[in-house]
Structure formats: C-alpha cells, structure tokens
Design an enzyme around this catalytic site. Structure first.
Site, PDB file in Angstrom:
ATOM      1  N   LYS A  95      16.837  30.943 -24.675  1.00  0.00           N
ATOM      2  CA  LYS A  95      17.071  30.928 -26.121  1.00  0.00           C
ATOM      3  C   LYS A  95      15.791  30.467 -26.815  1.00  0.00           C
ATOM      4  CE  LYS A  95      17.911  28.196 -29.252  1.00  0.00           C
ATOM      5  NZ  LYS A  95      17.085  28.820 -30.300  1.00  0.00           N
ATOM      6  N   GLY A 125      21.518  26.633 -29.329  1.00  0.00           N
ATOM      7  CA  GLY A 125      20.862  25.760 -28.347  1.00  0.00           C
ATOM      8  C   GLY A 125      21.836  24.711 -27.853  1.00  0.00           C
ATOM      9  N   GLU A 152      10.213  18.784 -22.096  1.00  0.00           N
ATOM     10  CA  GLU A 152       8.804  18.755 -22.504  1.00  0.00           C
ATOM     11  C   GLU A 152       8.792  18.514 -24.005  1.00  0.00           C
ATOM     12  OE1 GLU A 152       6.259  18.719 -20.707  1.00  0.00           O
ATOM     13  OE2 GLU A 152       6.844  19.630 -18.818  1.00  0.00           O
ATOM     14  N   CYS A 182       1.416  20.609 -28.565  1.00  0.00           N
ATOM     15  CA  CYS A 182       1.925  19.269 -28.243  1.00  0.00           C
ATOM     16  C   CYS A 182       0.865  18.415 -27.573  1.00  0.00           C
ATOM     17  CB  CYS A 182       3.142  19.410 -27.347  1.00  0.00           C
ATOM     18  SG  CYS A 182       2.806  20.461 -25.932  1.00  0.00           S
ATOM     19  N   GLU A 242       3.994  12.432 -34.704  1.00  0.00           N
ATOM     20  CA  GLU A 242       3.421  13.758 -34.466  1.00  0.00           C
ATOM     21  C   GLU A 242       3.418  14.543 -35.782  1.00  0.00           C
ATOM     22  OE1 GLU A 242       5.735  16.611 -32.107  1.00  0.00           O
ATOM     23  OE2 GLU A 242       3.937  16.896 -30.901  1.00  0.00           O
TER      24      GLU A 242
END
Ligand code: NAD
Length: 488
Positions: free
Chosen positions: A183, A221, A259, A293, A392
C-alpha cells in the site's frame, strides 16, 4: 507496452489489473501543480481481496518453497523494469518531483537493479543450518534450523523515495518466500501501480504473490495493519504514524518492522577541511529538497569556526537554488505537496520565533508562482534544544550549531529522539573512529562516504525505527526459523 497509455493506473489484485471500487484520484506534479493523471482509488473491499489473494498464494502454492523460481521471477521483474527505465525515470520526475540526477540513482535505476541482489539471496541463502548433535536430557539428538518465508507481508510506504522503498520491501520479502500486499502513499501511487502493471503483463509471478493497492485513503494502511491474515507489517513513514502502526499491530501480535524519521548530525571536527565539509552539508540537505529520512539536517561545527562555516554554507547554498527537477543540474526540486510546503514554512517561522537567524533562503524562490518550492535555508543562532533542531522538518532546511570539541559534538548529535544516520569530517583516524563509535545511529558516513547499497543494512536506533532494511539483515526480517530435532 506503454506504462500509462491513458494516464491512469489500476490495482493489482490476485494477478489481475482492476479498477478501484472508489473510482480514481488525481495525481499532481509537485513542480507545476498540474494534474498529470489518475490512480485507481481502492476501498476496504479491494484491500480485503488483496489480503485474501496473498494469503491463498502463500498457503496453497509452492511459492515459499521454490527458491529458484522466486529468483527467476525477481530477475524477470528487474529486467522488465529496466527495459522501461526511461519511462519510469521521466515519471519519477513528474510524479515525485525527483531531480533527474536522482532518477538515474536511488529514485529508480539503482533500486530496480538491486532486485538482482535479492534474487541472488533467494538462490544462495543457507536455507537449512546443521547444528550437529547434542544430548538434551542425556538423549543424543541431531538438530537443524530451517528458514522459511514468514507469510503475508503488508508493506506500507511513503512518497519521498517511493521506488527505493517499495523495492527494498518487495525485493527481500519475495526473495524470502513471502507474499505481499503493497500500500503506497497517496501522493505517489504510480511509482507502485505501474510496477504492478509490469508484474502483471511482463513477468511470471503467480496470481496473489504481489498485490498493489493504491488509495487516497490513509485508513487502508490501518486496515492492513489490523488484519489477522497478515504476518508482518513492513512500514516506512513518519515516527508518529509508526507509533500508531505498532500500537494497532499489538492487538494481533503481528511482527512490525519500522523505518521512521531522522534528524541526523553532520559533525565537522576542528582538523577537517571546513569549506569542503560545509559544501557537502549544503548539497546533502537540498538533495530532493531535503525529503530524505537519512539526510543530515544539523550541521555541528567548531565554535571558533562558526562564522567561517556559516559563510561557507551560505555560499554553497546560493549555488543550489530550488528549481524545475527536469532541468539538468537541478539538485533541489519541489516539496511533494502544498501540505508539506506549509509544514516546512511553519518550521522556518518557528525558528525565527525562537530567536534564530535565517542566514539564507527562508521563503519561496522568486519568479516561481507554481510548484511547491522552498529555497534552501540555513538557520543559525539556536542551540540543539530548539524545536527546529529536535524535530524532523523534511525540507531543504539546515540548522547550524556550534560545538566545543569532539565529545561535545557527540553529545549534541546524540541529544535527539532519533538515531538514523550521520556524517563526520576530520583528518585524524582515531578521532573519526571515536565519533563513529559513539554516535548512536544505524549508518555513518566519513568525509563524504556514501553507505547506500543493496548489501548494506539500513535502519535506525531509538525513534528512527525497529529492524533493518536491505542487505542480508533486511532479507532475514522476512524469515521465520524452525528448529527440527530427531534422535541420533
Ligand atoms: P506517513 O507516516 O504520513 O505515511 C506513510 C505511509 O503510512 C503512507 O502510505 C500512509 O498512507 C500510511 N499511513 C498513514 N496513516 C496510517 C496508519 N494509521 N496506519 C497505517 N498506515 C498509515 O509518512 P509520509 O509523510 O508519507 O513520509 C514521510 C516520513 O517518512 C518522514 O517522517 C520520513 O522520515 C519517513 N521516512 C523514513 C524512511 C526510513 O527508511 N527511515 C524513509 C523514507 C521516509
């Protein structure tokens, strides 16, 4: 075969290309804001059918036991994808906003070639290990461990390097003998769906082994995570979503492989080539507009050289303007969406509110009234406790921070919830090794070293994830082991 003769794409379910039960959704070119086509919009029933097909293919066929056939299918897929390389690369620029220098590398070509590495693993892995004889309770036994594909993998992926991440999941999962439901993120459905078209039309993968379900709805998801027919969830995305995935998977005790995000440090020691280091730091953070990332987003420089480092980084950024990703030479393309641009601009404003100085950039490039561009931006005047140094941002934004020596640089690098990657520049091997050994991250570069390759395990410490992707370690994430004993 043209990949998208009518600018649309289908789902791949049980070996067939089918429309989505919710119709189709638009795909927007992030550099122009133009709608470039549509992808099939799956609903819960489509996903249910995909999971059922993957379950059946795993439970009732020889797929998980026929290592040679799996290697053959993976090589067929690699070759078919590479035969379409020009189309896929052009699409990666249109759909993802990936500069063309990246489509020849990690934004398509490299990961497609890497499928061959996983095919080799399927063929050459030691599927049984002889443990010899032992005498549990005094009775002689011969023992072995057999390795088997772990079952149905639910792969959930983000939009930033979609080919790399999709292939880094389906490659090892299929090589290990698993079946897959992929997905992808709603922002980049073609990167997955057109691979599904190639699988259906140009390879011998049996029905149900690979299923690709594009949807505009993130809820699919969660549905995939909660489904008890799924044995492993392999997730790449933000740390916030990763937490939700892990919580949801706890109900069925499904194994999760995560991850997640990063806030990696670029450490410059006082004996380093300062100008070279600053130029590399600027280049790294603007690559694909900072949407990686593992990109280094905190530049730690010796306090005595702070002003010199700011000037060198500013100069380097001035030569790396945000521009059309299809132009040769562009390093910094657009952000993926207006939502991401708003988020990045919000962080730049926050830096100013927190007392930071915008040394360069800070806004949208002049003369560009279309596209989700943000100028390469350097922020100074803050310490590592600032939110822009802790969170981030996922844009071309670098925060420069002074350090007071090697151990202080290590302390600052580790003062982060994340632990994904890092870089150190210096001249003395012992000092470099001290830094490499002390920074708690899954990868480290030295003096510009690039660790990315199919055989290199990639992943994070702390809130950057659980498990490793790529390499033998990444392949083994998709295996179960079975110990077998018999009387000697
Ligand atoms: P995201 O977390 O918003 O979405 C990732 C995927 O999860 C998408 O497919 C999305 O539809 C799906 N999703 C959303 N909510 C879900 C839920 N509750 N349950 C299950 N799935 C759900 O991430 P994004 O914005 O697409 O990507 C950017 C993020 O990904 C950044 O934080 C970046 O650091 C991270 N990332 C990490 C790596 C890595 O390897 N560590 C690589 C690339 C990107």
């Amino acid at each position: 075969m043209a990949l998208r003769p009518d600018n649309s794409s289908d789902l791949l379910i049980d070996g067939k290309l089918v429309p989505g039960s919710r119709g189709a959704f638009d795909i927007v070119n992030p550099a122009t804001e133009a709608v470039i086509g549509q992808a099939a919009d799956a609903g819960p029933d489509d996903l249910d059918a995909a999971i059922e097909a993957a379950r059946r293919a795993f439970d009732t066929t020889d797929w998980s036991r026929d290592h040679t056939f799996r290697a053959t299918c993976l090589r067929q897929l690699r070759d078919a994808l590479l035969a379409h390389a020009d189309e896929f690369k052009a699409l990666a620029t249109e759909e993802i906003g990936a500069p063309s220098f990246l489509t020849g590398g990690p934004q398509f070509q490299g990961p497609a070639e890497d499928l061959g590495y996983f095919a080799d693993l399927a063929e050459n892995y030691g599927w049984t290990k002889d443990l010899g004889e032992a005498k549990p309770m005094g009775i002689p036994n011969v023992r072995e461990v057999r390795y088997e594909g772990a079952g149905v993998v639910g792969a959930i992926t983000p939009w930033n390097f979609p080919h790399q991440i999709n292939f880094a999941k389906i490659g090892p999962a299929l090589a290990a003998g698993c079946t897959v439901v992929l997905k992808p993120a709603p922002d980049t459905p073609w990167a997955a769906a057109l691979v599904g078209k190639v699988i259906a039309e140009e390879t011998d993968f049996p029905p149900g082994v690979v299923n690709i379900v594009t949807s505009s709805d993130h809820a699919l998801g969660e549905q995939l995570v909660r489904d008890p027919r799924v044995d492993i969830i392999s997730f790449t995305g933000s740390t916030a979503t990763g937490r939700k995935v892990m919580a949801a998977a706890s109900e069925t005790l499904t194994k999760v492989f995560l991850e997640l995000g990063g806030k990696s440090a670029f450490i410059v020691l006082d004996d380093a080539d300062l100008a070279g280091a600053c130029s590399m730091a600027a280049f790294s953070v603007v690559t694909h507009a900072g949407q990686g990332c593992a990109i280094t987003t905190r530049l730690l420089v010796p306090r005595a050289k702070l002003d010199e480092a700011i000037a060198a980084t500013r100069d380097a950024m001035a030569g790396l303007r945000a521009d059309d990703p299809s132009k040769p030479g562009t390093i910094c393309g657009p952000l993926i969406s207006a939502v991401q641009r708003d988020r990045v601009e919000g962080y730049i404003k926050l830096a100013v509110d927190e007392g930071g100085t915008i040394e360069c950039g800070g806004g949208r490039p002049a003369g560009k009234d279309k596209g989700f561009f943000v100028e390469p931006t350097l922020i100074s005047g803050l310490d590592n406790s600032a939110r822009v140094a802790q969170e981030e941002i996922f844009g071309p934004v670098l925060v420069i921070i002074a350090h007071d020596g090697d151990d202080d640089a290590i302390r600052i690098a580790n003062d982060s919830p994340y632990g994904l990657s890092g870089m150190v520049y210096g001249s003395d091997e012992d000092r470099i090794n001290h830094v490499v050994n002390s920074v708690r991250t899954g990868t480290m570069g030295v003096n510009g070293g690039i660790w990315y390759a199919a055989d290199v395990p990639f992943g994070g410490y702390k809130a950057s994830g659980i498990g490793r992707e790529m390499g033998v370690a990444g392949f083994e994430e998709y295996l179960e082991s079975k110990a077998v004993a018999r009387p000697a």
